[in-house]
Design a protein around this motif. Structure first.
Motif, mmCIF file in Angstrom:
data_model
loop_
_atom_site.group_PDB
_atom_site.id
_atom_site.type_symbol
_atom_site.label_atom_id
_atom_site.label_comp_id
_atom_site.label_asym_id
_atom_site.label_seq_id
_atom_site.Cartn_x
_atom_site.Cartn_y
_atom_site.Cartn_z
ATOM 1 N N SER A 128 -4.651 8.514 -10.990
ATOM 2 C CA SER A 128 -5.425 9.391 -10.110
ATOM 3 C C SER A 128 -4.684 9.667 -8.804
ATOM 4 O O SER A 128 -4.654 10.806 -8.327
ATOM 5 N N ASP B 109 -12.267 6.819 -6.451
ATOM 6 C CA ASP B 109 -13.094 7.751 -7.219
ATOM 7 C C ASP B 109 -14.282 8.226 -6.390
ATOM 8 O O ASP B 109 -15.100 7.431 -5.939
ATOM 9 N N THR C 135 -7.134 -3.123 -6.984
ATOM 10 C CA THR C 135 -7.909 -2.578 -8.092
ATOM 11 C C THR C 135 -8.784 -3.651 -8.725
ATOM 12 O O THR C 135 -8.737 -4.821 -8.335
ATOM 13 N N HIS D 71 -16.210 10.934 -14.863
ATOM 14 C CA HIS D 71 -16.743 9.621 -15.239
ATOM 15 C C HIS D 71 -18.151 9.754 -15.834
ATOM 16 O O HIS D 71 -18.479 9.108 -16.836
ATOM 17 N N GLY E 87 -5.471 3.278 -14.160
ATOM 18 C CA GLY E 87 -6.276 4.450 -13.840
ATOM 19 C C GLY E 87 -6.118 4.884 -12.397
ATOM 20 O O GLY E 87 -6.038 6.090 -12.097
ATOM 21 N N ALA E 88 -6.052 3.909 -11.493
ATOM 22 C CA ALA E 88 -5.905 4.230 -10.070
ATOM 23 C C ALA E 88 -4.572 4.909 -9.794
ATOM 24 O O ALA E 88 -4.503 5.901 -9.057
ATOM 25 N N THR F 145 -16.102 -0.580 -15.006
ATOM 26 C CA THR F 145 -16.841 -0.108 -16.176
ATOM 27 C C THR F 145 -17.450 -1.248 -16.984
ATOM 28 O O THR F 145 -18.626 -1.195 -17.374
ATOM 29 N N SER G 31 -11.508 0.908 -10.105
ATOM 30 C CA SER G 31 -10.726 1.352 -11.259
ATOM 31 C C SER G 31 -9.698 0.300 -11.655
ATOM 32 O O SER G 31 -9.332 -0.559 -10.858
ATOM 33 N N THR H 262 -10.398 -0.064 -4.934
ATOM 34 C CA THR H 262 -11.094 0.670 -5.983
ATOM 35 C C THR H 262 -11.592 -0.228 -7.096
ATOM 36 O O THR H 262 -11.003 -1.285 -7.365
ATOM 37 N N TYR I 181 -13.094 9.262 -21.001
ATOM 38 C CA TYR I 181 -12.649 9.712 -19.672
ATOM 39 C C TYR I 181 -11.316 10.446 -19.770
ATOM 40 O O TYR I 181 -11.153 11.542 -19.217
ATOM 41 N N ARG J 24 -13.519 4.622 -21.457
ATOM 42 C CA ARG J 24 -12.166 4.981 -21.008
ATOM 43 C C ARG J 24 -11.549 6.044 -21.916
ATOM 44 O O ARG J 24 -10.888 6.972 -21.451
#
Length: 200
Positions: free
Chosen positions: A129, A20, A144, A30, A125-126, A58, A121, A119, A86, A83
């Motif tokens: 993306s 991110d 992650t 975000h 989520g990763a 988060t 995330s 990440t 998002y 989330r």
């Protein structure tokens, strides 16, 4: 300013990328999600408060800022709400766009050096993306927030990536935009490229 790729010197044997704000242009989404969460749950929040902890999962951000600013809201509830917003904002905005200058480096070194994503995330989520920016196939491993006990700014995320590549920290370079990730890379003994100067 030198070309960003000049930082990959002959002693570098592995590349680690934050996601991110480094590979994927998701930071504005975000921040919008955090502001929507603060409005719904009625707590004070600024973008700067979030950016100071960029790269930290988060729920950890919710724990730290909640304790510091007296939010009196369960961090899990904050994280779940954030989330939700998002993905709502993401659906409105459409497909996540890449940060092309950094993604180009991954394409340049694909099949030349081992490469990992590290990440804050979640794995779900990763992967979403990375799929959005057509980059999943570029990386040998994705570490992650679901894979570590101590997220950024602790170096565990990047150290796991180093281990997966079978390298030493000093043989790896981290591309990172977030304050927490920058601290993690430095404390983990990797070389670092703060990508922010190249993003404007």
């Amino acid at each position: 300013m030198n070309n960003i790729i000049d930082n990959i010197t002959s002693d570098i044997k592995g590349l680690i990328f934050d996601l991110d704000g480094t590979l994927a242009d998701t930071i504005p989404l975000h921040l919008q999600a955090w502001q929507s969460t603060a409005q719904e749950l009625n707590f004070y929040l600024t973008d700067e408060m979030i950016l100071e902890h960029s790269g930290t999962p988060t729920e950890k951000i919710a724990e730290m800022l909640g304790s510091l600013h007296g939010w009196n809201t369960n961090p899990e509830v904050v994280a779940d709400t954030k989330r939700k917003y998002y993905y709502e904002h993401k659906a409105q905005a459409g497909k996540t766009t890449p940060i092309q200058k950094i993604l180009d480096i991954a394409y340049e070194y694909h099949h030349k050096l081992p490469m990992c994503v590290g990440t804050g995330s979640t794995r779900d989520g990763a992967l979403k993306s990375l799929a959005d920016i057509n980059a999943t196939h570029l990386f040998d491993i994705i570490v992650t927030a679901d894979d570590v006990d101590h997220p950024k700014p602790h170096p565990e995320t990047f150290l796991k990536a180093v281990d997966h590549m079978g390298l030493k920290p000093a043989e790896c370079i981290v591309f990172e935009d977030g304050a927490a990730g920058i601290k993690a890379a430095i404390s983990g003994g990797m070389k670092l490229v703060d990508v922010r100067p190249w993003l404007n």
